[in-house]
Enzyme design. Structure first.
Site, short mmCIF file in Angstrom:
data_model
loop_
_atom_site.label_atom_id
_atom_site.label_comp_id
_atom_site.label_asym_id
_atom_site.label_seq_id
_atom_site.Cartn_x
_atom_site.Cartn_y
_atom_site.Cartn_z
N GLU A 136 -5.11 -7.98 -20.09
CA GLU A 136 -6.49 -8.43 -20.30
C GLU A 136 -7.41 -7.27 -20.66
OE1 GLU A 136 -7.50 -11.39 -20.57
OE2 GLU A 136 -6.05 -12.66 -19.54
N ARG A 140 -9.26 -7.25 -24.37
CA ARG A 140 -10.71 -7.42 -24.35
C ARG A 140 -11.45 -6.09 -24.51
NH1 ARG A 140 -12.09 -12.59 -20.45
NH2 ARG A 140 -9.95 -13.25 -20.07
N ASP A 269 2.92 -16.89 -25.73
CA ASP A 269 2.16 -17.08 -26.97
C ASP A 269 1.93 -15.86 -27.85
OD1 ASP A 269 0.42 -16.04 -25.05
OD2 ASP A 269 -0.97 -17.72 -25.10
N GLU A 403 -8.48 -21.67 -29.01
CA GLU A 403 -7.27 -21.72 -29.83
C GLU A 403 -7.29 -22.82 -30.89
OE1 GLU A 403 -6.68 -19.34 -26.39
OE2 GLU A 403 -7.20 -21.48 -26.45
N THR A 489 -5.47 -10.82 -30.45
CA THR A 489 -5.41 -12.13 -29.81
C THR A 489 -6.72 -12.50 -29.12
OG1 THR A 489 -3.88 -13.56 -28.57
CG2 THR A 489 -4.53 -11.47 -27.53
#
Length: 510
Positions: A136, A140, A269, A403, A489
């Site tokens: 994360e 980010r 994913d 998404e 992503t």
């Protein structure tokens, strides 16, 4: 793209026209100037009708409330009107600021971007005793800082990105070099989530470092970042893949797979996404990434992609050879991925990959359309006589996820079929009706209910991803064109470059 009048909230037409008429009478202007004024007023009103302008206003509402109630903290609780903290970031603060930097820049919110940059300069501190999620924080914070640097050229963002990258390197201190999921960035001690298949690392987490770490090497001149992620490739290439599929769990000590569970949604994913995008980002020189991606897609098609009795294509989950006919909201990114990868597929498969993307987009749109709120659930099923509907209470929530809109954006860019903009506008309507509150935007606990029950969290990815993809969906294709940019992503754009990587021998940066 004409919008329904009921959504035109931000401009009071009568006030604008009344003000214009008063100006005309007061100045006694001639016909030419009157005509000019009419054009100007028309321009203002047309901006109001423009969907990209609407998504910009949504961003302004989300940002202004974050600034007012939670400035400097990680996220906003828009109902409580206070800050929200997540253990994903430990004691690092400012997740929303860093995640939103590039969205502010792209939307030309110049004052807001300036304020955010000043906060980063003065307050973004990584010298904290904190256990963080490597995944994360990478997507980010590192991704957000890299993107802000490439867009603005401001040196502070490059320096902060490299500083944080160095803090993450101890996560790779495992027998195999497969990184820990959690890292104390002061002590350098790492561990994995206790629930993750006997101490395993997670495919989507260690497989979603590649883009950012290659750019860290490129910007710092230090090859160690790229070497760490290329070693992950080496480990994976040595392993046998069950039916050509990549299980979600890998033990960083033994270098062996954990449970043979496979998902293109949560836990798996973005690993697949980064294989494709690593190839694209390398100016299509990363042949290993390309082969791994297309081989994986072939296995996914053979073993996971199914069609419902009602004609909806979906991607099931695989558990030791048995299929669970469930598709997560997270899996809906795959429609855009398949379409984006169509150009590199074998020539006889290009159209097939585009069509596969279109079919996934349609299925995910149906998951939205079959709810009362026209917002998609966290997961939906294709069993027991239901199709594209959540049947379990703990799968009926929506947390402002991007998404589905991400896939609409790619499908629009690659096909220009107007239905994707229509579907995107439906999502705008639903977000404005059900998620917008006085203090920002909130997730929903049950999208099948007649009445909103808000979760009271404005996720940082709502500003970074959901609103950015909406803005791009309704903008011209020359805004961050796909020929020049690849999105991490977390929707942070990174430039395509001639960064050449070799699996054997040293990493080469050019």
């Amino acid at each position: 793209h004409e919008l329904p009048k009921k959504n035109k909230k931000s401009v009071d037409n009568d006030l604008v026209l009344s003000h214009a008429n008063k100006k005309v009478k007061t100045a006694k202007i001639d016909g030419f100037l009157k005509k000019t004024l009419g054009v100007c007023c028309g321009f203002l009103l047309n901006q109001h009708y423009n969907p990209a302008f609407v998504s910009l206003q949504m961003m302004k509402h989300a940002w202004d409330n974050y600034k007012h109630y939670a400035w400097g903290l990680n996220e906003l609780k828009p109902i409580s009107k206070q800050g929200h903290s997540s253990n994903l970031f430990g004691n690092i603060q400012g997740a929303t600021i860093v995640d939103a930097l590039d969205t502010l820049y792209i939307m030309e919110m110049k004052e807001e971007f300036k304020e955010a940059k000043e906060w980063v300069e003065k307050n973004l501190d990584f010298n904290v005793n904190a256990e963080i999620s490597v995944f994360e924080v990478n997507i980010r914070f590192v991704g957000g800082l890299l993107s802000a640097y490439y867009l603005s050229g401001e040196e502070v963002f490059r320096k902060k990105a490299v500083e944080l990258g160095e803090k993450l390197l101890p996560a790779f201190n495992t027998p195999t070099g497969i990184p820990w999921a959690l890292l104390n960035i002061k002590s350098g001690i790492g561990r994995n989530w206790p629930w993750a298949s006997g101490g395993s690392s997670i495919l989507a987490e260690f497989g979603t470092l590649h883009l950012e770490f290659v750019h860290l090497s490129h910007l710092s001149g230090n090859p160690v970042f790229a070497e760490k992620v290329m070693n992950i490739r080496k480990v994976l290439n040595r392993l046998d893949k069950p039916e050509g599929l990549y299980p979600n769990y890998l033990n960083p000590s033994s270098g062996q797979w954990g449970q043979h569970h496979v998902s293109i949604g949560g836990l798996g994913d973005s690993f697949y996404e980064y294989l494709l995008k690593a190839w694209l980002m390398s100016d299509k020189t990363d042949e290993d990434g390309k082969k791994m991606y297309y081989d994986a897609v072939q296995a996914i098609e053979t073993h996971l992609i199914r069609k419902s009795s009602g004609g909806l294509t979906y991607i099931a989950e695989w558990k030791g050879g048995l299929l669970e006919h469930k598709m997560g909201h997270l899996t809906c990114f795959a429609g855009g991925m398949f379409a984006l990868g169509a150009d590199g597929a074998p020539s006889d498969k290009t159209g097939h990959h585009i069509e596969l993307g279109a079919e996934i987009a349609r299925t995910c749109h149906e998951s939205y359309d079959r709810t009362r709120m026209k917002l998609g659930p966290e997961a939906f099923r294709f069993d027991g006589g239901v199709e594209a509907i959540a049947t379990r209470q703990n799968e009926k929530y929506y947390i402002l996820r991007p998404e589905v809109i991400e896939t609409y954006t790619y499908m629009w860019r690659l096909t220009h079929d107007p239905k994707y903009r229509d579907w995107g506008w439906e999502a705008v309507e639903a977000l404005e009706k059900h998620c917008r509150v006085d203090g920002g935007y909130s997730g929903i606990r049950d999208v099948y209910n007649n009445h909103e029950s808000h979760d009271d969290v404005q996720q940082s990815f709502f500003l970074s991803e959901t609103l950015k993809y909406l803005y791009l969906l309704f903008s011209e294709d020359d805004l961050l064109p796909l020929e020049h940019w690849v999105f991490n992503t977390e929707a942070h754009p990174l430039p395509l470059s001639c960064i050449e990587l070799k699996l054997s021998g040293n990493t080469v940066l050019s």
